[in-house]
Design an enzyme around this catalytic site. Structure first.
Site, mmCIF file in Angstrom:
data_model
loop_
_atom_site.group_PDB
_atom_site.id
_atom_site.type_symbol
_atom_site.label_atom_id
_atom_site.label_comp_id
_atom_site.label_asym_id
_atom_site.label_seq_id
_atom_site.Cartn_x
_atom_site.Cartn_y
_atom_site.Cartn_z
ATOM 1 N N ASN A 1 32.650 19.696 43.657
ATOM 2 C CA ASN A 1 33.755 20.116 44.515
ATOM 3 C C ASN A 1 34.557 18.876 44.922
ATOM 4 O O ASN A 1 34.797 18.613 46.102
ATOM 5 C CB ASN A 1 33.255 20.889 45.731
ATOM 6 C CG ASN A 1 34.389 21.619 46.432
ATOM 7 O OD1 ASN A 1 35.399 21.958 45.828
ATOM 8 N ND2 ASN A 1 34.238 21.824 47.721
ATOM 9 N N LEU A 2 34.976 18.152 43.909
ATOM 10 C CA LEU A 2 35.480 16.790 44.108
ATOM 11 C C LEU A 2 36.890 16.769 44.697
ATOM 12 O O LEU A 2 37.712 17.623 44.416
ATOM 13 C CB LEU A 2 35.472 16.054 42.765
ATOM 14 C CG LEU A 2 34.110 16.013 42.054
ATOM 15 C CD1 LEU A 2 34.221 15.225 40.754
ATOM 16 C CD2 LEU A 2 33.021 15.433 42.942
ATOM 17 N N SER B 1 34.307 17.698 51.112
ATOM 18 C CA SER B 1 34.274 18.999 50.427
ATOM 19 C C SER B 1 34.214 20.120 51.450
ATOM 20 O O SER B 1 34.718 21.222 51.208
ATOM 21 C CB SER B 1 33.054 19.077 49.505
ATOM 22 O OG SER B 1 33.120 18.036 48.560
ATOM 23 N N ARG B 2 33.591 19.852 52.582
ATOM 24 C CA ARG B 2 33.415 20.907 53.586
ATOM 25 C C ARG B 2 34.704 21.216 54.354
ATOM 26 O O ARG B 2 34.765 22.228 55.045
ATOM 27 C CB ARG B 2 32.277 20.546 54.546
ATOM 28 C CG ARG B 2 30.914 20.572 53.844
ATOM 29 C CD ARG B 2 29.746 20.405 54.781
ATOM 30 N NE ARG B 2 28.487 20.722 54.115
ATOM 31 C CZ ARG B 2 27.622 19.823 53.631
ATOM 32 N NH1 ARG B 2 27.892 18.535 53.734
ATOM 33 N NH2 ARG B 2 26.505 20.216 53.045
ATOM 34 N N GLY C 1 38.679 11.510 47.593
ATOM 35 C CA GLY C 1 37.676 10.524 48.022
ATOM 36 C C GLY C 1 36.687 10.241 46.903
ATOM 37 O O GLY C 1 36.361 9.068 46.623
ATOM 38 N N HIS C 2 36.217 11.286 46.230
ATOM 39 C CA HIS C 2 35.292 11.079 45.097
ATOM 40 C C HIS C 2 36.000 10.316 43.969
ATOM 41 O O HIS C 2 35.407 9.441 43.344
ATOM 42 C CB HIS C 2 34.831 12.427 44.535
ATOM 43 C CG HIS C 2 33.986 13.234 45.465
ATOM 44 N ND1 HIS C 2 34.433 14.377 46.074
ATOM 45 C CD2 HIS C 2 32.702 13.078 45.877
ATOM 46 C CE1 HIS C 2 33.475 14.889 46.810
ATOM 47 N NE2 HIS C 2 32.415 14.130 46.732
ATOM 48 N N GLN D 1 23.542 8.073 55.286
ATOM 49 C CA GLN D 1 23.043 8.210 53.911
ATOM 50 C C GLN D 1 23.160 6.876 53.169
ATOM 51 O O GLN D 1 22.235 6.459 52.465
ATOM 52 C CB GLN D 1 23.842 9.288 53.182
ATOM 53 C CG GLN D 1 23.643 9.300 51.670
ATOM 54 C CD GLN D 1 24.338 10.471 51.008
ATOM 55 O OE1 GLN D 1 23.875 11.588 51.098
ATOM 56 N NE2 GLN D 1 25.447 10.224 50.324
HETATM 57 O O1 PAF Z 1 26.612 12.494 49.146
HETATM 58 C C1 PAF Z 1 26.301 13.394 48.337
HETATM 59 O O2 PAF Z 1 27.153 14.025 47.708
HETATM 60 C C2 PAF Z 1 24.837 13.721 48.122
HETATM 61 O O3 PAF Z 1 24.097 13.576 49.288
HETATM 62 C C3 PAF Z 1 24.199 12.900 46.973
HETATM 63 C C4 PAF Z 1 24.202 11.415 47.260
HETATM 64 C C5 PAF Z 1 24.961 13.165 45.671
HETATM 65 C C6 PAF Z 1 22.742 13.322 46.756
HETATM 66 O O4 PAF Z 1 22.649 14.679 46.466
#
Ligand code: PAF
Length: 281
Positions: A28-29, A183-184, A32-33, A150
């Site tokens: 769901n890019l 994405s959210r 940012g991705h 994360q």
């Molecule tokens: O940040 C994310 O999209 C997820 O937490 C990741 C790092 C792909 C792990 O599923």
């Protein structure tokens, strides 16, 4: 651009590659991705992206089922961004048997902030990321600062397991009104979308006050949380932390980070701003 779905195909395609730059995603890019893929291109070749909605990192009642699966559109964006290979396994391909060996990340990094509200989340993230690292064997992996906790967990994973991978942190991309791309954001209704940039504004106010010399961090965060609640948000936390340890800032903390997580309706948004004392974020 190759799109592969099985572990065997991936291993064959990447055999002998020593300079892979890897961008793990859940699909769901958004832009940012895409910026993370462009960053990856500056750090290695080939560029590999994974698309996998990891059930292990979603708790009961979270959005695993409704998380958008948009593989075809994602692949178009990745190809345009210069990605060489997409690994998009289904759940059985990555977890052919129940995954009962789990990476348990450091308590100090995960016991609070999002960890307090999403039990097991970071263990699920660390476990899937370790599996993906073992499969892709990248030299470099790129993660967004948007998921700051994360990012710190992954940096520690790599350090404590001596993985020969450089972790590169990508800046958060924002919409023109300051809302962090996520994405959210697609879950937000029209009124919620107008309200959503308030989270970033409250964090920016905390940063500005700290940079102006205010040192009652708890009071600043409480004020930000109160403003959000008054506007109708359900607040998980607003916190100011040392950006390395994620603990309360110490007098010698070099970098700080203001972090927040809060709900608008049924959508949980997170954001953060990291900064050095005396310098703009
Ligand atoms: O940040 C994310 O999209 C997820 O937490 C990741 C790092 C792909 C792990 O599923």
């Amino acid at each position: 651009m190759q799109v592969l779905h099985t572990v065997a195909e991936l291993r064959t395609a990447l055999a002998g590659q020593a300079g892979t730059a890897f961008v793990p995603t859940m699909g769901n890019l958004h832009a940012g991705h895409v910026s993370l893929v462009e960053l990856a291109r500056r750090h290695g070749s080939p560029v590999v992206a994974s698309i996998f909605v990891n059930p292990l990192q979603f708790g009961a009642g979270e959005d695993f089922e409704r998380y958008p699966r948009t593989l075809a559109a994602d692949c178009e964006k990745l190809a345009a961004a210069g990605c060489d290979l997409v690994f998009a396994p289904d759940v059985d391909a990555l977890y052919p048997a129940p995954q009962d060996f789990i990476v348990q990340p450091s308590e100090a990094l995960t016991r609070d902030l999002c960890g307090a509200f999403r039990p097991g989340h970071f263990a699920g993230v660390a476990t899937v990321v370790l599996k993906l690292f073992n499969l892709v064997q990248p030299r470099v992996a790129v993660f967004g600062k948007k998921d700051f906790q994360q990012l710190r967990v992954i940096q520690e994973l790599v350090r404590q397991f001596n993985l020969p991978i450089d972790i590169v942190a990508g800046d958060t991309l924002r919409e023109s009104d300051g809302l962090a791309m996520s994405s959210r954001n697609a879950y937000l209704g029209a009124t919620e979308r107008i309200q959503a940039p308030q989270l970033q504004r409250e964090l920016a106010a905390v940063v500005a006050a700290v940079q102006a010399g205010e040192r009652d961090f708890e009071a600043l965060c409480a004020t930000a949380g109160r403003h959000l609640k008054m506007a109708g948000w359900r607040v998980d936390y607003v916190a100011l932390r040392d950006a390395a340890t994620l603990q309360s800032p110490m007098p010698d903390s070099a970098r700080l980070v203001a972090l927040g997580a809060a709900w608008l309706g049924s959508t949980r948004l997170i954001d953060n701003l990291d900064f050095s004392l005396g310098n703009p974020a």
